[in-house]
Design a protein around this motif. Structure first.
Motif, mmCIF file in Angstrom:
data_model
loop_
_atom_site.group_PDB
_atom_site.id
_atom_site.type_symbol
_atom_site.label_atom_id
_atom_site.label_comp_id
_atom_site.label_asym_id
_atom_site.label_seq_id
_atom_site.Cartn_x
_atom_site.Cartn_y
_atom_site.Cartn_z
ATOM 1 N N ALA A 80 -1.794 3.697 9.225
ATOM 2 C CA ALA A 80 -3.085 4.374 9.078
ATOM 3 C C ALA A 80 -3.004 5.492 8.047
ATOM 4 N N ILE A 81 -1.886 6.192 8.019
ATOM 5 C CA ILE A 81 -1.707 7.286 7.048
ATOM 6 C C ILE A 81 -1.643 6.726 5.624
ATOM 7 N N PHE A 82 -0.894 5.645 5.442
ATOM 8 C CA PHE A 82 -0.797 5.046 4.107
ATOM 9 C C PHE A 82 -2.152 4.483 3.665
ATOM 10 N N LEU A 89 9.169 9.978 4.824
ATOM 11 C CA LEU A 89 9.651 9.925 6.202
ATOM 12 C C LEU A 89 8.898 8.849 6.988
ATOM 13 N N LEU A 90 7.593 8.751 6.761
ATOM 14 C CA LEU A 90 6.774 7.743 7.441
ATOM 15 C C LEU A 90 7.142 6.332 7.002
ATOM 16 N N LEU A 91 7.544 6.186 5.738
ATOM 17 C CA LEU A 91 7.965 4.871 5.260
ATOM 18 C C LEU A 91 9.243 4.428 5.969
ATOM 19 N N VAL A 113 0.838 -1.205 0.000
ATOM 20 C CA VAL A 113 0.000 0.000 0.000
ATOM 21 C C VAL A 113 0.873 1.255 0.000
ATOM 22 N N ALA A 114 1.921 1.251 0.836
ATOM 23 C CA ALA A 114 2.823 2.403 0.911
ATOM 24 C C ALA A 114 3.514 2.653 -0.424
ATOM 25 N N LYS A 156 1.884 6.987 -6.540
ATOM 26 C CA LYS A 156 0.734 7.801 -6.931
ATOM 27 C C LYS A 156 0.942 9.263 -6.559
ATOM 28 N N GLN A 157 1.378 9.512 -5.317
ATOM 29 C CA GLN A 157 1.593 10.877 -4.852
ATOM 30 C C GLN A 157 2.745 11.536 -5.599
#
Length: 311
Positions: A273-275, A240-242, A219-220, A226-227
């Motif tokens: 949750a963010i991803f 950074l979250l990854l 998903v990430a 995509k982003q």
């Protein structure tokens, strides 16, 4: 209907999710006979988790890691419900509370205001979290990565984490001297690494956390591509979250070799949750979004049913 409800951020969304989470944990207490140290600890843990749920939504709102919806809060709650034994590990719950505070400060670096203070705060919160779990010191890697991304123009920014660590060491040493517990540092900050990592990993392998990690990584990856293609400004936050999620995998893998403690994955629930939220935002068809949300909501209850059958 589900997507319409959680596409808003009204107080009712907070209330519904917190009530759902508490009721689910209470059900686990009576159905699966999960034991707690005391009622006081149970209340403190529930309060700590509730603060994390609220903190997730506030971070999303202020740091713009997703659109302004309640989906991140929903996914965080569902992940917590999927691992009900979290309540038995108060150290992990309190540790994650401070890790979220640290991550919030790191994400705030994007506006390039009060950079040194935010780096100091983020480092200090990780150090405080290490009082509950010494392995979380590995998250200092994320701090230095954030400095590299947001503050490379000033060399002093690289020294701030070191100053924060020294400050913490002096502070906790003074406290331990006053409480006559100076051996805490020597006994607590001891990290054991199994010499037969591969053999231990295979012996303690479990399919559920493995599937969770694989799904979130897929998903990430999709979200980042995509982003990046759309050129949306939150791509730096997501990268950074990854890295944060990857550090969680390392922390989980090493500690899981010792005690099979899957609740350590709580550290990863915020980036997950963010991803997941960013992934949901790519859906154009409302029926598909409703179906995916329904499946996600049913997963914790399905796991509860499976555990009940095993009993």
């Amino acid at each position: 209907m589900i997507s319409s409800f959680f596409s808003k951020t009204k107080p009712i969304n907070y209330l519904v999710l917190l009530i759902m989470l508490v009721l689910f944990y209470v059900a686990n207490y009576f159905i699966l006979k999960i034991n707690f140290d005391s009622v006081v600890f149970l209340l403190l843990i529930l309060i700590a988790i509730s603060l994390q749920v609220i903190g997730v939504q506030e971070t999303v709102r202020t740091r713009k890691t997703t659109n302004t919806t309640s989906f991140a809060m929903l996914f965080f709650v569902l992940l917590c419900m999927a691992v009900p034994k979290i309540l038995q590990y108060k150290e992990i719950v309190f540790c994650n509370l401070f890790l979220l505070l640290s991550l919030n400060r790191l994400l705030a670096l994007k506006n390039l205001k009060q950079v040194k203070q935010k780096i100091f705060d983020a480092t200090l919160w990780i150090c405080v979290a290490s009082v509950f779990d010494p392995w979380v010191l590995l998250f200092l890697v994320v701090v230095f990565l954030a400095v590299y991304i947001y503050g490379t123009k000033e060399f002093k920014n690289w020294l701030v984490p070191i100053i924060a660590i020294v400050f913490f060491v002096l502070l906790i040493s003074a406290f331990l001297v006053l409480t006559k517990n100076i051996n805490f540092i020597e006994n607590h900050y001891v990290i054991h690494v199994d010499t037969n990592l591969l053999e231990s990993f295979m012996a303690n392998f479990s399919i559920k956390p493995f599937l969770y990690i694989i799904v979130i990584l897929i998903v990430a990856s999709f979200v980042l591509v995509k982003q990046g293609y759309q050129g949306v400004g939150r791509i730096i936050h997501l990268r950074l979250l990854l890295v944060y999620f990857l550090v969680v995998i390392v922390v989980f893998s090493v500690q899981n070799l010792e005690n099979k403690n899957y609740t350590i994955l709580l550290y990863s629930f915020f980036p997950a949750a963010i991803f997941a939220t960013n992934f949901m935002e790519t859906f154009k068809k409302k029926r598909l979004k409703e179906a995916v949300l329904l499946v996600c909501i049913l997963i914790p209850f399905t796991l509860l049913l499976i555990d009940l059958v095993k009993k």
